[in-house]
Enzyme design. Structure first.
Site: not given
Ligand SMILES: Cc1cc2nc3c(=O)[nH]c(=O)nc-3n(C[C@H](O)[C@H](O)[C@H](O)COP(=O)(O)OP(=O)(O)OC[C@H]3O[C@@H](n4cnc5c(N)ncnc54)[C@H](O)[C@@H]3O)c2cc1C
Length: 401
Positions: A127-129, A245, A387-388
């Site tokens: 439960g991070y995101s 991770e 990856n970004e």
């Molecule tokens: C299938 C799946 C399983 C997951 N499982 C878990 C889980 O079990 N537990 C959990 O806690 N989380 C989980 N996650 C969440 C995951 O860690 C987040 O989706 C991830 O960290 C990206 O955050 P966001 O989706 O809020 O996108 P955002 O942070 O809103 O980013 C949107 C886009 O902007 C880009 N971006 C954002 N900031 C920057 C920057 N500073 N510079 C360049 N580019 C940037 C990102 O790369 C992305 O392309 C999961 C995600 C997926 C898709």
């Protein structure tokens, strides 16, 4: 680096092969080989077999029931498991929270949680995101307010993989002022998923699978005894876990397995010109490029494993592994879909999500799960830190930009 295996390592490789040959159940191997999804029962059944053999804690120190293996042994084990089409371990317990607990937990927490993580009797989720805190995780707003011997937790988590299957969740919460965006006000809690006030709501992914969820926490009472380390110091434990991770996310052995599976399939896939796709120079070039990249990745992984075994933090190497490992894996997915052509078009949930067997000898059938897999694995470049974001970390720590 000397890449030759010693005679001891070759003996170990034989031992692992014998174990996989005799113990990996056919139904489970078949699901993995066909690219279909496994049930929780199948994952647990396999992890228990490995646990009985004493090999579940691949990266864990011996004192906590781990294998105490050398980096090369771990590498061999992962490679052989992939080669035999054994399922990957579900990482939330064994590879994520387990190491956090044995590194930062109290003796009571170690005794209470570690044995059932090793035996797969408890399942964990992360439960991070949150809806407005993904890449910018420090913006999380789920709060935990202390009331005597427990915290009261309120907020929402999202993308929580396997929350619907998990018994426990390791969770980042804000324990300082709700409006202060600070790393110093985050705490790491272990939350029982059966606690009153928790609601799990499914998110269905592009491939039609139920893998991720939203988790709502409404006045959830969490005992202070379930806190890892100190209050407001959760960010450092969270970062430790993320480095682990990302190292695990490279999945070089799985990519190697899938590439070799694709090569075998190309030998029997018609190219529409009277021959087979294996004769196609354009396909051969793409395969060769991927093989070279995988080899380079394998050595980076070995270097990282070696650093971890001497107690070093994997540092920026884990970001490099995450970016390159997921890019290679997604290019292999694309090649599968390209090779499948029309055979990749029908969506067969009975094969992909259900238990219908796939005839691996039939060329068209072999491709049945490849397109859903391709869609599902778009996630790999997002989760665990996109990856970004990893490229930003590499730019800062390696290039000094
Ligand atoms: C299938 C799946 C399983 C997951 N499982 C878990 C889980 O079990 N537990 C959990 O806690 N989380 C989980 N996650 C969440 C995951 O860690 C987040 O989706 C991830 O960290 C990206 O955050 P966001 O989706 O809020 O996108 P955002 O942070 O809103 O980013 C949107 C886009 O902007 C880009 N971006 C954002 N900031 C920057 C920057 N500073 N510079 C360049 N580019 C940037 C990102 O790369 C992305 O392309 C999961 C995600 C997926 C898709």
């Amino acid at each position: 680096m000397n890449a030759e295996l010693s005679s001891d390592d070759l003996d170990f490789q034989d031992e692992v092969r014998r174990f996989l040959g005799s113990e990996l159940p056919d139904d489970i191997r078949g699901r993995v080989e066909s690219g279909g999804r496994l049930s929780k029962e199948q994952h647990v059944r396999w992890q228990k077999v490995v646990y009985e053999r004493g090999w579940a804690g691949v990266n864990w120190p011996r004192q906590y029931g781990g294998t105490g293996w050398t980096p090369v042994q771990k590498h061999i084990f992962e490679k052989e498991c992939a080669r035999a089409y054994a399922p990957e371990f579900i990482s939330f317990g064994l590879k994520m929270v387990g190491p956090v607990i044995y590194t930062f937990g109290t003796d009571e927490q170690k005794q209470r949680f570690l044995p059932s993580i090793l035996s797969s009797d408890t399942w964990w989720c992360q439960g991070y995101s949150e809806p407005n805190a993904g890449s910018d995780l420090v913006a999380l707003t789920t709060t935990a307010v202390r009331r005597g011997d427990h915290y009261v937790v309120n907020g929402a988590k999202t993308w929580t993989t396997y929350a619907h299957r998990a018994d426990w969740m390791f969770c980042l919460v804000r324990t300082g002022a709700a409006d202060v965006k600070s790393q110093e006000a985050i705490t790491f809690l272990l939350i029982d998923m059966t606690s009153p006030g928790i609601t799990v709501s499914p998110i269905i992914t592009l491939d039609g699978a139920h893998e991720v969820n939203e988790v709502f926490l409404n006045d959830v009472k969490v005992p202070v005894d379930n806190r890892i380390g100190e209050e407001n110091k959760g960010w450092s434990y969270a970062k430790f876990l993320l480095n682990h991770e990302r190292t695990n996310i490279a999945k070089v052995a799985i990519s190697r397995q899938r590439l070799s599976q694709l090569k075998s399939l190309l030998l029997v896939t018609p190219d529409g010109l009277g021959g087979f796709l294996s004769d196609d120079p354009a396909f051969s070039r793409k395969l060769a490029e991927l093989e070279i990249e995988l080899k380079a990745l394998e050595f980076t992984e070995l270097r990282t494993l070696s650093a971890l075994s001497t107690g070093e933090s994997p540092g920026p190497q884990s970001s490099i592994l995450k970016v390159c490992g997921t890019e290679v894996a997604q290019r292999i997915d694309e090649l599968f879909v390209e090779a499948a052509g029309m055979a990749g078009l029908p969506y067969r949930p009975d094969h992909y999500l259900g238990n219908a067997e796939v005839d691996q000898a039939g060329c068209v059938e072999s491709y049945v799960n490849r397109t859903p897999w391709y869609f599902n694995n778009r996630k790999a470049s997002i989760y665990g830190g996109s990856n970004e974001i990893q490229k930003n970390i590499i730019a800062k720590t390696v290039l000094g930009i």
